[in-house]
Motif scaffolding. Structure first.
Motif, PDB file in Angstrom:
ATOM      1  N   LEU A  58     129.893  26.416  35.075  1.00 45.49           N
ATOM      2  CA  LEU A  58     128.477  26.300  34.729  1.00 45.49           C
ATOM      3  C   LEU A  58     127.633  27.302  35.507  1.00 45.49           C
ATOM      4  O   LEU A  58     126.729  27.944  34.956  1.00 45.49           O
ATOM      5  N   ALA A  59     127.928  27.444  36.795  1.00 46.20           N
ATOM      6  CA  ALA A  59     127.157  28.364  37.627  1.00 46.20           C
ATOM      7  C   ALA A  59     127.353  29.814  37.188  1.00 46.20           C
ATOM      8  O   ALA A  59     126.392  30.586  37.090  1.00 46.20           O
ATOM      9  N   VAL A  60     128.602  30.186  36.899  1.00 44.53           N
ATOM     10  CA  VAL A  60     128.883  31.559  36.482  1.00 44.53           C
ATOM     11  C   VAL A  60     128.243  31.851  35.132  1.00 44.53           C
ATOM     12  O   VAL A  60     127.679  32.935  34.914  1.00 44.53           O
ATOM     13  N   ALA A  61     128.297  30.888  34.217  1.00 44.43           N
ATOM     14  CA  ALA A  61     127.682  31.077  32.898  1.00 44.43           C
ATOM     15  C   ALA A  61     126.173  31.277  33.032  1.00 44.43           C
ATOM     16  O   ALA A  61     125.582  32.169  32.395  1.00 44.43           O
ATOM     17  N   ALA A  62     125.531  30.457  33.867  1.00 48.55           N
ATOM     18  CA  ALA A  62     124.086  30.574  34.056  1.00 48.55           C
ATOM     19  C   ALA A  62     123.725  31.896  34.736  1.00 48.55           C
ATOM     20  O   ALA A  62     122.787  32.592  34.326  1.00 48.55           O
ATOM     21  N   SER A  63     124.470  32.258  35.776  1.00 47.22           N
ATOM     22  CA  SER A  63     124.205  33.524  36.481  1.00 47.22           C
ATOM     23  C   SER A  63     124.366  34.713  35.547  1.00 47.22           C
ATOM     24  O   SER A  63     123.555  35.640  35.546  1.00 47.22           O
ATOM     25  N   THR A  64     125.425  34.672  34.742  1.00 48.99           N
ATOM     26  CA  THR A  64     125.700  35.777  33.822  1.00 48.99           C
ATOM     27  C   THR A  64     124.597  35.916  32.786  1.00 48.99           C
ATOM     28  O   THR A  64     124.121  37.026  32.507  1.00 48.99           O
ATOM     29  N   ALA A  65     124.177  34.794  32.213  1.00 47.68           N
ATOM     30  CA  ALA A  65     123.144  34.836  31.176  1.00 47.68           C
ATOM     31  C   ALA A  65     121.836  35.420  31.718  1.00 47.68           C
ATOM     32  O   ALA A  65     121.236  36.314  31.108  1.00 47.68           O
ATOM     33  N   PRO A 115     122.319  20.681  43.976  1.00 43.98           N
ATOM     34  CA  PRO A 115     122.098  21.726  44.981  1.00 43.98           C
ATOM     35  C   PRO A 115     123.204  22.784  44.997  1.00 43.98           C
ATOM     36  O   PRO A 115     122.937  23.970  45.218  1.00 43.98           O
ATOM     37  N   THR A 116     124.444  22.355  44.757  1.00 48.54           N
ATOM     38  CA  THR A 116     125.561  23.303  44.737  1.00 48.54           C
ATOM     39  C   THR A 116     125.429  24.264  43.567  1.00 48.54           C
ATOM     40  O   THR A 116     125.679  25.475  43.702  1.00 48.54           O
ATOM     41  N   LEU A 117     125.029  23.760  42.409  1.00 52.46           N
ATOM     42  CA  LEU A 117     124.815  24.625  41.249  1.00 52.46           C
ATOM     43  C   LEU A 117     123.741  25.670  41.522  1.00 52.46           C
ATOM     44  O   LEU A 117     123.893  26.842  41.162  1.00 52.46           O
ATOM     45  N   GLY A 124     125.484  34.183  42.535  1.00 54.02           N
ATOM     46  CA  GLY A 124     126.234  34.934  41.536  1.00 54.02           C
ATOM     47  C   GLY A 124     125.419  35.920  40.715  1.00 54.02           C
ATOM     48  O   GLY A 124     125.982  36.657  39.899  1.00 54.02           O
ATOM     49  N   LEU A 125     124.116  35.977  40.920  1.00 57.91           N
ATOM     50  CA  LEU A 125     123.270  36.856  40.115  1.00 57.91           C
ATOM     51  C   LEU A 125     123.521  38.343  40.376  1.00 57.91           C
ATOM     52  O   LEU A 125     123.647  39.141  39.449  1.00 57.91           O
ATOM     53  N   LEU A 126     123.586  38.717  41.637  1.00 56.80           N
ATOM     54  CA  LEU A 126     123.604  40.139  41.992  1.00 56.80           C
ATOM     55  C   LEU A 126     124.801  40.915  41.434  1.00 56.80           C
ATOM     56  O   LEU A 126     124.613  41.998  40.874  1.00 56.80           O
ATOM     57  N   PRO A 127     126.050  40.424  41.558  1.00 58.78           N
ATOM     58  CA  PRO A 127     127.175  41.216  41.032  1.00 58.78           C
ATOM     59  C   PRO A 127     127.058  41.501  39.535  1.00 58.78           C
ATOM     60  O   PRO A 127     127.308  42.631  39.091  1.00 58.78           O
ATOM     61  N   VAL A 128     126.681  40.490  38.751  1.00 61.44           N
ATOM     62  CA  VAL A 128     126.573  40.695  37.304  1.00 61.44           C
ATOM     63  C   VAL A 128     125.410  41.623  36.977  1.00 61.44           C
ATOM     64  O   VAL A 128     125.525  42.515  36.131  1.00 61.44           O
ATOM     65  N   PHE A 129     124.287  41.430  37.649  1.00 62.48           N
ATOM     66  CA  PHE A 129     123.107  42.260  37.377  1.00 62.48           C
ATOM     67  C   PHE A 129     123.388  43.724  37.680  1.00 62.48           C
ATOM     68  O   PHE A 129     123.127  44.603  36.849  1.00 62.48           O
TER      69      PHE A 129
END
Length: 245
Positions: A58-65, A115-117, A124-129
């Protein structure tokens, strides 16, 4: 060939261990002390693993989007002036340690997965961005010329040319985010999130090395599998667009 054999062996071992942890008690018994249990049984290891993976997914999907949308917006003519702001926003998660994010989020969201999410999402935002930005801005000039020559509109070029060409680099960013998030998610158990960190923390509190090894081993094997899986996707995407990777 050897790498594939080792990878297959790791998958089989992980599945067998999660299906029947007690069968591997002999493996962990030597690192226990004072007749402590060799296998963590307070919660099902399979259940904790699945919960851990769902949280990370869930976290990776949200960060990626979010990172993809931001990268696309700041590479369009109308949004280029917002690039510094986007970089600042996506860097927040790397600036604040996940533990600090958890400490700030718990009073607002309470204990549990929330909180963990938030921590994993920000981290996880920076690497994908940055990878998406590199993929969209690092294409050869003749690609843009060819797209204009074909009469493609800016959005058609984005969906039919830019994003497909940038996909291998985007997947690299997702791989980094997924692997980082998988390891970082273990700290979520400190705020009552159901992750494999529960096993590691239980081992640390009881001085039971067997529990620490079990939690770390499962996370480590899954991290290798995620890493290899994304690399396969990257190579496939690169071949489809005529890149050699």
């Amino acid at each position: 060939m050897t790498g594939r054999v080792l990878l297959a062996a790791a998958v089989l071992f992980l599945l067998a261990f999660l299906a029947s942890p007690d069968s591997f008690a002999w493996l962990f018994q030597p690192v226990t002390r004072n007749n402590a249990p060799a296998i963590y049984t307070q919660t099902s290891l399979l259940s904790l693993t699945l919960s851990h993976l769902v949280l990370v997914g869930l976290a990776v999907a949200a960060s990626t989007a979010v990172a993809l949308v931001l990268a696309v917006l700041v590479t369009r003519p109308a949004g280029r002036e917002f690039l510094p702001l986007a970089r600042t926003v996506t860097s927040v998660g790397q600036t604040f340690p996940p533990v600090a994010v958890l400490a700030l989020a718990v009073p607002i969201m309470g204990f549990g997965a929330g909180p963990t999410l938030v921590a994993l999402f920000l981290y996880g935002l920076l690497p994908v961005f940055e990878n998406t930005l590199a993929g969209l801005t690092g294409q050869p000039p003749n690609v843009a010329e060819a797209a204009r020559g074909m009469g493609l509109t800016p959005w058609q070029r984005l969906w039919q040319v830019d994003l497909p060409l940038a996909l291998p680099v985007i997947l690299t960013g997702m791989r980094l985010t997924a692997v980082i998030s998988l390891g970082t998610a273990t700290i979520g158990s400190t705020v009552a999130a159901r992750t494999l960190g529960e096993v590691i923390i239980a081992g640390l509190l009881s001085s039971n090395t067997a529990f620490v090894l079990q939690g770390g081993m499962v996370v480590g094997i899954i991290a290798v599998l995620i890493h290899e899986g994304f690399q396969m996707l990257e190579r496939t995407a690169a071949r489809r667009v005529g890149l050699n990777r």
